[in-house]
Scaffold this motif. Structure first.
Motif, PDB file in Angstrom:
ATOM      1  N   LEU A  33      -6.265  -3.867  -2.103  1.00 12.16           N
ATOM      2  CA  LEU A  33      -6.191  -3.153  -3.370  1.00 12.16           C
ATOM      3  C   LEU A  33      -4.943  -2.284  -3.465  1.00 12.16           C
ATOM      4  N   SER A  34      -4.575  -1.653  -2.367  1.00 10.75           N
ATOM      5  CA  SER A  34      -3.455  -0.719  -2.413  1.00 10.75           C
ATOM      6  C   SER A  34      -2.097  -1.378  -2.224  1.00 10.75           C
ATOM      7  N   GLN A  35      -2.040  -2.498  -1.489  1.00 16.28           N
ATOM      8  CA  GLN A  35      -0.753  -3.108  -1.188  1.00 16.28           C
ATOM      9  C   GLN A  35      -0.637  -4.578  -1.566  1.00 16.28           C
ATOM     10  N   GLY A  36      -1.697  -5.151  -2.089  1.00 17.24           N
ATOM     11  CA  GLY A  36      -1.614  -6.517  -2.555  1.00 17.24           C
ATOM     12  C   GLY A  36      -2.173  -7.560  -1.590  1.00 17.24           C
ATOM     13  N   LYS A  37      -2.210  -8.792  -2.078  1.00 15.69           N
ATOM     14  CA  LYS A  37      -2.812  -9.898  -1.346  1.00 15.69           C
ATOM     15  C   LYS A  37      -2.134 -10.170  -0.007  1.00 15.69           C
ATOM     16  N   GLN A  38      -0.815 -10.146   0.027  1.00 10.53           N
ATOM     17  CA  GLN A  38      -0.100 -10.462   1.265  1.00 10.53           C
ATOM     18  C   GLN A  38      -0.454  -9.479   2.376  1.00 10.53           C
ATOM     19  N   ALA A  39      -0.510  -8.176   2.035  1.00 12.36           N
ATOM     20  CA  ALA A  39      -0.868  -7.166   3.028  1.00 12.36           C
ATOM     21  C   ALA A  39      -2.295  -7.386   3.517  1.00 12.36           C
ATOM     22  N   GLY A  40      -3.182  -7.774   2.602  1.00 14.83           N
ATOM     23  CA  GLY A  40      -4.566  -8.031   2.981  1.00 14.83           C
ATOM     24  C   GLY A  40      -4.678  -9.205   3.939  1.00 14.83           C
ATOM     25  N   ILE A  41      -3.885 -10.250   3.699  1.00 19.23           N
ATOM     26  CA  ILE A  41      -3.932 -11.433   4.561  1.00 19.23           C
ATOM     27  C   ILE A  41      -3.372 -11.121   5.945  1.00 19.23           C
ATOM     28  N   ILE A  42      -2.283 -10.353   5.999  1.00 18.50           N
ATOM     29  CA  ILE A  42      -1.716  -9.957   7.296  1.00 18.50           C
ATOM     30  C   ILE A  42      -2.734  -9.119   8.074  1.00 18.50           C
ATOM     31  N   SER A  43      -3.388  -8.196   7.365  1.00 15.29           N
ATOM     32  CA  SER A  43      -4.421  -7.372   7.998  1.00 15.29           C
ATOM     33  C   SER A  43      -5.571  -8.236   8.498  1.00 15.29           C
ATOM     34  N   LEU A  44      -5.895  -9.280   7.741  1.00 17.27           N
ATOM     35  CA  LEU A  44      -6.978 -10.183   8.120  1.00 17.27           C
ATOM     36  C   LEU A  44      -6.669 -10.884   9.446  1.00 17.27           C
ATOM     37  N   PHE A  45      -5.423 -11.293   9.643  1.00 18.20           N
ATOM     38  CA  PHE A  45      -5.056 -11.937  10.900  1.00 18.20           C
ATOM     39  C   PHE A  45      -5.207 -10.962  12.072  1.00 18.20           C
TER      40      PHE A  45
END
Length: 212
Positions: free
Chosen positions: A33-45
């Motif tokens: 929510l705060s940094q966008g989809k790409q940041a969420g995916i990196i965090s997911l890894f």
């Protein structure tokens, strides 16, 4: 080789676990929510690598140490509690008016390395995961099915696939929600305090968890 019907039962348990709110889900939602989809995916890894850590621990019998030696469990538990409270503090302290504006170039963004590391630490410092693996793995691992180590990895792969798929959907959905929240600023304040309350509640719950 673990029979298919037992793998399906384990898969169901894994699905229920990943759908229940916890530090991993909250972290992924907040980053998306705060940094966008790409940041969420990196965090997911990062979170997924945390799962690998827990799987290796339980596969080689190391997770049991946390429960056989009370002091080891206490150390890991309170590291997790402290980290959750730190995240709750940062949530309240953050600028609520900008947190959902992913297009704002003045919004400080964490680099991929930091995003990955926080996702990893959020997972490995979560005693809920150690409890899950220690509680469920022994119920599905049996000597007659072959190598104990191979069975552990088999269960781990199933759990990781389910967690990745569900959390990926959460990341994608959360990122799309950002534009709606940006147009409704009152909900930004609600979300900020709700997130901090949930994080604090999880910290309290973990603090009172007992080793068995």
């Amino acid at each position: 080789m673990i029979p298919l019907h037992e793998l399906l039962v384990f898969a169901l348990a894994s699905l229920i676990m990943v759908l229940s709110p916890g530090p991993n889900m909250i972290y992924l939602i907040s980053r998306s929510l705060s940094q966008g989809k790409q940041a969420g995916i990196i965090s997911l890894f990062g979170v997924i690598c945390g799962f690998l850590f827990h799987i290796l621990m339980v596969s080689f019998g190391l997770t049991a140490i946390f429960f056989a030696v009370p002091y080891a469990f206490i150390v890991v538990k309170f590291l997790g509690v402290g980290y959750l409270l730190y995240l709750a503090y940062n949530t309240v302290k953050s600028d609520g008016n900008k947190i959902f504006d992913t297009k704002n170039h003045n919004l400080k963004k964490d680099n991929p390395f930091k995003l990955f590391n926080i996702g990893f630490l959020t997972n490995i410092l979560n005693p809920k995961m150690a409890l899950f693996y220690l509680s469920f793995f022994p119920q599905f691992i049996k000597p007659e099915y072959g190598s104990i180590l191979s069975q552990s990895f088999q269960l781990g792969i199933v759990q990781i696939i389910i967690s990745f798929c569900i959390n990926f959907l959460i990341v994608i959905s959360a990122a799309k929600m950002a534009s709606w929240f940006a147009k409704n600023p009152i909900w930004v304040r609600v979300q900020k305090w709700f997130m901090a309350s949930v994080l604090s509640g999880l910290a309290v719950k973990i603090a009172f968890a007992k080793a068995k």
